[in-house]
Design a protein around this motif. Structure first.
Motif, PDB file in Angstrom:
ATOM      1  N   GLN A   1       0.045  -0.533  -6.658  1.00  0.00           N
ATOM      2  CA  GLN A   1      -0.927   0.507  -7.229  1.00  0.00           C
ATOM      3  C   GLN A   1      -2.408  -0.003  -6.733  1.00  0.00           C
ATOM      4  OE1 GLN A   1      -0.334   1.463 -11.487  1.00  0.00           O
ATOM      5  NE2 GLN A   1      -2.693   1.599 -11.757  1.00  0.00           N
ATOM      6  N   VAL A   2      -2.527  -1.276  -6.939  1.00  0.00           N
ATOM      7  CA  VAL A   2      -3.989  -1.619  -6.528  1.00  0.00           C
ATOM      8  C   VAL A   2      -4.385  -1.465  -5.083  1.00  0.00           C
ATOM      9  CG1 VAL A   2      -5.558  -3.785  -6.342  1.00  0.00           C
ATOM     10  CG2 VAL A   2      -4.083  -3.376  -8.630  1.00  0.00           C
ATOM     11  N   GLU A   3      -3.372  -1.765  -4.138  1.00  0.00           N
ATOM     12  CA  GLU A   3      -3.330  -1.455  -2.953  1.00  0.00           C
ATOM     13  C   GLU A   3      -3.742   0.087  -2.582  1.00  0.00           C
ATOM     14  OE1 GLU A   3      -3.869  -3.490  -0.430  1.00  0.00           O
ATOM     15  OE2 GLU A   3      -3.110  -5.558  -1.225  1.00  0.00           O
ATOM     16  N   PHE A   4      -2.998   0.742  -3.434  1.00  0.00           N
ATOM     17  CA  PHE A   4      -2.843   2.278  -3.434  1.00  0.00           C
ATOM     18  C   PHE A   4      -4.354   2.851  -3.749  1.00  0.00           C
ATOM     19  CE2 PHE A   4      -1.342   6.638  -4.080  1.00  0.00           C
ATOM     20  CZ  PHE A   4      -0.447   6.879  -2.878  1.00  0.00           C
TER      21      PHE A   4
ATOM     22  N   GLN B   1       2.218  10.286   3.257  1.00  0.00           N
ATOM     23  CA  GLN B   1       2.039  10.124   4.615  1.00  0.00           C
ATOM     24  C   GLN B   1       0.695   9.741   4.983  1.00  0.00           C
ATOM     25  OE1 GLN B   1       3.293  14.144   5.921  1.00  0.00           O
ATOM     26  NE2 GLN B   1       5.402  13.302   6.035  1.00  0.00           N
ATOM     27  N   PHE B   2      -0.383  10.112   4.491  1.00  0.00           N
ATOM     28  CA  PHE B   2      -1.671   9.447   4.729  1.00  0.00           C
ATOM     29  C   PHE B   2      -1.822   8.192   4.367  1.00  0.00           C
ATOM     30  CE2 PHE B   2      -5.789   8.384   3.147  1.00  0.00           C
ATOM     31  CZ  PHE B   2      -6.848   8.781   4.000  1.00  0.00           C
ATOM     32  N   MET B   3      -1.290   7.635   3.347  1.00  0.00           N
ATOM     33  CA  MET B   3      -1.489   6.141   3.349  1.00  0.00           C
ATOM     34  C   MET B   3      -0.467   5.348   4.236  1.00  0.00           C
ATOM     35  SD  MET B   3      -3.549   5.511   1.011  1.00  0.00           S
ATOM     36  CE  MET B   3      -2.932   3.676   0.653  1.00  0.00           C
TER      37      MET B   3
ATOM     38  N   ASP C   1      -6.344   3.703 -14.846  1.00  0.00           N
ATOM     39  CA  ASP C   1      -7.284   2.992 -13.787  1.00  0.00           C
ATOM     40  C   ASP C   1      -7.287   1.482 -13.845  1.00  0.00           C
ATOM     41  OD1 ASP C   1      -8.708   2.924 -11.477  1.00  0.00           O
ATOM     42  OD2 ASP C   1     -10.082   4.429 -12.184  1.00  0.00           O
ATOM     43  N   GLU C   2      -7.795   0.696 -12.760  1.00  0.00           N
ATOM     44  CA  GLU C   2      -7.877  -0.598 -12.855  1.00  0.00           C
ATOM     45  C   GLU C   2      -9.312  -0.920 -13.773  1.00  0.00           C
ATOM     46  OE1 GLU C   2      -6.047  -2.977 -12.005  1.00  0.00           O
ATOM     47  OE2 GLU C   2      -4.392  -1.404 -11.355  1.00  0.00           O
ATOM     48  N   PRO C   3      -9.477  -2.099 -14.498  1.00  0.00           N
ATOM     49  CA  PRO C   3     -10.607  -2.458 -14.984  1.00  0.00           C
ATOM     50  C   PRO C   3     -11.869  -2.487 -14.156  1.00  0.00           C
ATOM     51  CG  PRO C   3      -8.775  -4.088 -15.515  1.00  0.00           C
ATOM     52  CD  PRO C   3      -8.353  -3.078 -14.266  1.00  0.00           C
TER      53      PRO C   3
ATOM     54  N   THR D   1      -5.032  -9.660  -7.200  1.00  0.00           N
ATOM     55  CA  THR D   1      -3.899  -9.035  -7.471  1.00  0.00           C
ATOM     56  C   THR D   1      -2.743  -9.680  -6.930  1.00  0.00           C
ATOM     57  OG1 THR D   1      -5.089  -7.257  -7.919  1.00  0.00           O
ATOM     58  CG2 THR D   1      -2.726  -6.957  -7.624  1.00  0.00           C
ATOM     59  N   GLN D   2      -3.011  -9.847  -5.500  1.00  0.00           N
ATOM     60  CA  GLN D   2      -1.917 -10.644  -4.528  1.00  0.00           C
ATOM     61  C   GLN D   2      -1.533 -11.906  -5.311  1.00  0.00           C
ATOM     62  OE1 GLN D   2      -4.176 -10.763  -0.825  1.00  0.00           O
ATOM     63  NE2 GLN D   2      -3.387  -8.814  -0.142  1.00  0.00           N
ATOM     64  N   ILE D   3      -2.613 -12.663  -5.550  1.00  0.00           N
ATOM     65  CA  ILE D   3      -2.199 -14.164  -6.161  1.00  0.00           C
ATOM     66  C   ILE D   3      -1.420 -14.041  -7.386  1.00  0.00           C
ATOM     67  CG2 ILE D   3      -3.288 -16.199  -7.094  1.00  0.00           C
ATOM     68  CD1 ILE D   3      -5.429 -16.037  -5.124  1.00  0.00           C
ATOM     69  N   SER D   4      -1.747 -13.240  -8.173  1.00  0.00           N
ATOM     70  CA  SER D   4      -1.328 -13.129  -9.631  1.00  0.00           C
ATOM     71  C   SER D   4       0.052 -12.446  -9.647  1.00  0.00           C
ATOM     72  CB  SER D   4      -2.319 -12.381 -10.635  1.00  0.00           C
ATOM     73  OG  SER D   4      -2.635 -11.089 -10.021  1.00  0.00           O
ATOM     74  N   ALA D   5       0.104 -11.283  -8.359  1.00  0.00           N
ATOM     75  CA  ALA D   5       1.495 -10.905  -8.569  1.00  0.00           C
ATOM     76  C   ALA D   5       2.583 -11.812  -7.612  1.00  0.00           C
ATOM     77  CB  ALA D   5       1.103  -9.596  -7.445  1.00  0.00           C
TER      78      ALA D   5
END
Length: 396
Positions: A237-240, A365-367, A99-101, A187-191
């Motif tokens: 993964q974070v977006e998910f 499919q839901f996502m 999981d994320e922190p 996450t977007q910036i660091s990725a």
């Protein structure tokens, strides 16, 4: 991302494994040390001695990597973060967080623990080198220890680069997360910086190949390629997770699952279920209570002349308990359970009765649909869209 790997040992409650790609790294490290490093630092070293020193150096490197990752996991444990284990792979090692922190502070402290531990190990090894008297009998030992000092310094420094998913990138994400309050934006910036660094390494590797250093250039290019892929996967993964954090299993599960009676014959299973519904697995029930799942590969293990005499209950191979969740279980937890047990569907059980089934295909499919219908969440991590109860009605 790394698969289940081969289990090495369990220490302090953490499972340590190696991915198949790790053996490639092991061979490359040993070969490089035996043919390049030790012949340069030890004058007139015998080839056999160089190979033994190379093996010792490689073992020391992998021990250093495990030590580095254990530092992450021990700090993560203090924040209640679940750890799947530690996996050694082609480019080093990774502590697999499930999981994320929970906060920017936790993210920063977990990330910084790795480089700090590597710097401390390098310092301790350097002090040992200073304390050992130099001489013909200690030359080999000093060479191995000197290599480990250097490699731990490099390991710590490289990981401090501010590019996700390196430790420095996670520290940067923690800072941006704390500043903006948005894990998504952080996450977007660091990725993005991770992909830029990866692209730069790939370019540097290509230049090395063109200039004649094929092995070094290829290695740098592969590292860059890995960083790009890992940064993108971590962002996904974070977006998910953010898209699923407010969704329960009951919102996605198929409420009308096709279940097989435990006393049905294998012949009936094939004719009335596999050839009729074209699924690769079905839940198996006894008086409405789930007892397991039967898969297509389970049937393939039964000789055809026994199909009419063998019952479905005779060929169940999976543990039913590990494939069950309750309707109120968060979908993210259900997904972690799928990943942990390497399954693509879970039986949804309430009061001992099968009430639905959750499949990876339905979840994906839901996502996709939710992303197409998403409302711009703005700067925060608001919900992407409303989820109607019982959104999924078909088993995938």
């Amino acid at each position: 991302m790394f698969g289940k790997g081969f289990h090495l040992f369990t220490m302090l409650g953490f499972r340590v494994s190696v991915a198949p790609s790790w053996f490639i790294l092991a061979v490359l490290i040993v070969w490089t040390l035996a043919k390049g490093y030790f012949p340069q630092v030890i004058e007139n070293v015998a080839p056999a001695t160089a190979w033994w020193l190379a093996i010792a150096g490689a073992l020391g490197l992998f021990a250093s990597i495990i030590y580095h990752e254990f530092a992450h996991t021990l700090v993560a444990r203090q924040f209640g973060m679940p750890i799947a284990g530690i996996t050694l792979f082609l480019f080093g090692g990774i502590a697999q967080l499930r999981d994320e922190p929970p906060s920017p502070r936790a993210e920063f402290l977990v990330a910084v623990a790795g480089p700090v531990s590597s710097y401390l190990l390098a310092a301790v090894l350097y002090v040992i080198v200073l304390l050992i008297p130099s001489g013909e009998g200690t030359t080999s030992l000093l060479a191995v220890l000197g290599y480990l000092v250097t490699i731990n310094l490099l390991l710590a420094t490289f990981n401090l680069l501010p590019a996700f998913p390196l430790d420095g990138g996670r520290m940067l994400r923690a800072a941006v997360w704390g500043w903006t309050g948005s894990l998504r934006r952080a996450t977007q910036i660091s990725a993005m910086l991770g992909r830029i660094l990866g692209g730069g390494l790939m370019l540097l590797g290509v230049l090395g190949i063109v200039s004649g250093d094929f092995i070094g250039g290829m290695w740098i290019s592969l590292i860059g390629f890995f960083i790009i892929g890992a940064a993108s996967a971590s962002q996904m993964q974070v977006e998910f997770k953010l898209g699923l954090q407010s969704v329960a299993v009951r919102d996605i599960m198929n409420r009308k699952p096709v279940a097989v009676p435990v006393d049905a014959t294998v012949s009936q299973l094939v004719d009335d279920y596999f050839y009729r519904y074209f699924h690769k697995a079905f839940p198996v029930v006894r008086d409405g209570e789930p007892v397991g799942c039967v898969r297509l590969e389970d049937v393939s293990q039964v000789p055809r002349d026994q199909w009419k005499s063998r019952q479905v209950g005779d060929i169940l191979s999976d543990s039913a308990a590990r494939q069950m969740v309750e309707p109120d279980t968060p979908v993210w937890d259900a997904l972690n359970l799928m990943n942990e047990h390497q399954v693509s569907r879970l039986m949804v059980v309430k009061d001992g009765k099968l009430t639905g089934i959750l499949t990876m295909r339905d979840l994906m499919q839901f996502m996709v649909i939710r992303k197409e219908l998403a409302v711009d969440p703005g700067d925060g991590d608001a919900e992407l869209a409303h989820v109607p109860p019982g959104a999924a009605q078909k088993q995938a």
